[in-house]
Design an enzyme around this catalytic site. Structure first.
Site, PDB file in Angstrom:
ATOM      1  N   GLU A  61       0.873  -1.167   0.000  1.00  0.00           N
ATOM      2  CA  GLU A  61       0.000   0.000   0.000  1.00  0.00           C
ATOM      3  C   GLU A  61       0.913   1.221   0.000  1.00  0.00           C
ATOM      4  O   GLU A  61       1.815   1.311   0.846  1.00  0.00           O
ATOM      5  CB  GLU A  61      -0.877  -0.011   1.260  1.00  0.00           C
ATOM      6  N   ARG A 296       5.365 -13.247   9.244  1.00  0.00           N
ATOM      7  CA  ARG A 296       6.044 -11.988   8.943  1.00  0.00           C
ATOM      8  C   ARG A 296       7.386 -11.940   9.679  1.00  0.00           C
ATOM      9  O   ARG A 296       7.625 -12.668  10.632  1.00  0.00           O
ATOM     10  CB  ARG A 296       5.182 -10.790   9.293  1.00  0.00           C
ATOM     11  N   LYS A 306       4.593   0.335  10.657  1.00  0.00           N
ATOM     12  CA  LYS A 306       4.556   1.624   9.960  1.00  0.00           C
ATOM     13  C   LYS A 306       4.223   2.753  10.924  1.00  0.00           C
ATOM     14  O   LYS A 306       4.810   3.831  10.852  1.00  0.00           O
ATOM     15  CB  LYS A 306       3.496   1.587   8.857  1.00  0.00           C
TER      16      LYS A 306
END
Ligand code: ATP
Ligand code: MG
Length: 589
Positions: A61, A296, A306
């Site tokens: 994104e 992850r 983030k």
């Protein structure tokens, strides 16, 4: 036919490769078509059998900078495509207008290329934007409505949350669940046409409010949102939810293996449900994409969220997105980390289904290994004191020859100048030597690397008692590379730079940004775990040739570690250096 269990998985491989091997052995994609661009069933039907054996995608994104966790996903997806004669698409998952921007798009494309991967296949680019599929997504939503698989819900957000039920309790049907197709279509079109207020209603998939998987309890698939989009501008007043958009994006791009992180595992039933419904409606063709989940990356001494990275930048705990201490790829590149190092790291940590923490030292070791191979050697004195060779002729300068790379003789040698006055490391002289100290001590002998054996004859101190100058005499027959070099054996070997052939230079000595392995663990604020000593600047004396280093040139400074000329602050003839990583791990206890 081979089953998943029986398919042998090659050594050094991972479970996803096992799945791909099985799928290829079963010829699963043998008739899958590709029309040269993304599209639904009718578009792909105009194409040829896909020449790409598999298709994967990396779907960031564009709402932030890429970090080391993304590097794992990039190396995995692009690496699989490379190894299996496939293609990996770079797809911007830009369905969430508020936080996205072109700046992020540009930096993401740059960093994927930097890691050594491409999305080009001949004339085809395979760089896509999910927002280009908004019209298809809209048509898909109408198709669901027409087939009785979606409805417009006007419950408030709170009502929806309460009626969704819990893990132990079934949800309750919305009072709007049994609207007619006509009514749903009319309302959905009003949502699209801006006749309904933001947040007043959503389109929901009609599945099962009693499903044990909460994600299957009529998930929202479209919301009203008057927001400007970086790609589609003000065209849309409704935007698809990620869980609805993502499977469609994969299907339009004929992705075979859609690889995502574990938190999406519970979404997989909806992923499959949606694509099956759209295939039934004739919008998508089989074979449909499948989602596979992997753990992850969690890395010690680092934050990869983030939100936390944004906080570090916005609250100025670091100098910007490319601060060399940040785990962003922009920061890592500026620090001198290498694409080869990241690819080695991704291979080494592998891919698994279980969450775990990876030790930061593994990443550093990968950087050391790749830099050891690629970086030329140079000499730098980081904490200089003067060494005077009293029996050396004033004004004389003599060539010494230093190999550029001990493992690569083909890279040749360079000349460095030996003179009467040299810079040596403060720590290479000890007035009162500790046990096992083999460098310069009063009356002791060492070799000046690539030069002569010298014998210490004295030293000077300042008022505070710090040694300022060391005196020595050289033994003329002992020069490295001459017949007499081995006549005298010494244990120590120290590096040096001539004071009249030195480049005085600023070096940023970076260390880990966090002092705790798991920043913010428990009740701690992650900001309290910042290492207060993660950066300091020193003035060093370097061999003169380093004056000509270009931005991003990387070297091993002998005995110290790897250093890179800063890509931002270096100017021609005046580079500044960043310490990338020390030669050995200083953090190991
Ligand atoms: P957000 O919270 O904004 O979704 P994100 O880190 O998931 O953040 P994306 O841009 O959605 O960011 O990520 C792109 C891809 O990178 C996704 O496929 C995601 O699974 C993968 N990815 C993100 N973080 C990691 C990580 N720590 N390890 C491995 N893959 C990751
Ligand atoms: Mg994400």
């Amino acid at each position: 036919m081979m089953s998943a269990e029986k398919t042998p998985i090659p050594a050094g491989s991972n479970f996803i490769r096992g799945i791909i091997d099985r799928d290829l052995a079963e010829n699963k994609f043998a008739t899958k078509k590709w029309a040269g661009s993304p599209g639904g069933a009718s578009h792909q039907a105009t194409g040829q059998v896909d020449t790409a054996k598999i298709r994967t995608r990396f779907p960031p994104e564009p709402n932030g900078y890429l970090h080391i966790g993304h590097a794992k996903s990039i190396c995995l997806n692009f690496g699989l495509a490379r190894d299996y004669d496939g293609i990996c698409h770079l797809r911007f998952d830009d369905t969430n207008p508020e936080k996205e921007s072109q700046e992020y798009v540009d930096s993401i494309t740059e960093m994927v290329h930097w890691l050594g991967f491409g999305w080009e296949n001949g004339k085809e680019s395979n760089l896509y934007f999910a927002s280009d599929y908004f019209e298809f997504m809209y048509q898909s939503a109408e198709a669901l409505i027409m087939d009785g698989h979606a409805y417009v819900d006007e419950q408030t957000a709170d009502e929806m949350r309460i009626n969704r039920g819990t893990l132990t309790e079934a949800g309750k049907d919305s009072p709007y669940r049994n609207r007619t197709v006509e009514e749903n279509l009319k309302l959905f079109r009003e949502m699209r046409d801006g006749k309904q207020a933001d947040g007043s209603m959503v389109l929901r998939a009609k599945i099962d409010m009693a499903s044990p998987n909460i994600n299957m309890r009529d998930p929202a698939i479209y919301r009203v949102r008057r927001a400007h989009h970086h790609n589609t501008g003000d065209t849309w007043r409704i935007y698809p939810m990620y869980t609805f958009a993502h499977p469609i994006e994969d299907a339009l791009e004929q992705i075979t293996h859609s690889i995502c992180t574990l938190e999406f595992e519970d979404q997989r039933p909806f992923y499959d449900w949606l694509l099956e419904r759209l295939a039934e409606a004739g919008l998508l063709a089989h074979p449909l994409p499948h989602q596979y989940e992997f753990a992850r990356l969690n890395l010690t001494y680092v934050v990869l969220s983030k939100r936390k990275l944004i906080q570090l930048v916005e609250e100025k705990h670091v100098s910007g997105w490319d601060d060399p201490r940040l785990p962003t790829l922009a920061g890592a590149r500026r620090r001198g980390y290498t694409p080869e190092g990241f690819r080695l790291f991704a291979d080494r940590i592998g891919v698994s289904k279980a969450d775990s923490w990876i030790e930061y030292t593994i990443l550093e070791d990968c950087m050391r290994e790749t830099l050891n191979d690629s970086a030329e050697r140079r000499i730098a004195v980081l904490e200089p004191i003067k060494l005077v060779i009293d029996n050396y002729e004033d004004g004389k300068s003599e060539d010494c020859f230093a190999p550029n790379h001990p493992l690569k003789p083909e890279l040749g040698k360079r000349t460095i100048q030996l003179t009467k006055e040299l810079w040596i490391e403060r720590e290479d002289f000890m007035e009162v030597p500790s046990k096992g100290f083999f460098r310069l001590v009063p009356d002791g002998m060492v070799r000046l690397r690539y030069g002569y054996v010298v014998k210490c004859t004295g030293f000077e101190k300042d008022a505070a008692g710090n040694v300022t100058v060391v005196h020595c005499e050289y033994l003329p027959d002992t020069k490295s590379g001459t017949a007499g070099a081995d006549a005298i054996k010494v244990k120590g070997n120290i590096h040096w730079v001539s004071t009249s052939h030195a480049y005085t230079c600023e070096i940023r000595m970076y260390d880990r940004l966090f002092k705790e392995a798991h920043p913010g663990e428990g009740d701690r604020d992650f900001l309290d775990d910042i290492n207060p000593n993660s950066a300091h600047t020193i003035t060093a004396q370097l061999e003169l040739a380093l004056k000509d280093a270009k931005p991003s040139d990387t070297f091993q400074f002998e005995r110290h570690g790897y250093f890179v000329a800063d890509r931002k602050d270096s100017v021609a003839g005046k580079p500044v250096f960043n310490r990338t990583v020390t030669l050995r791990d200083a953090w190991q206890k």
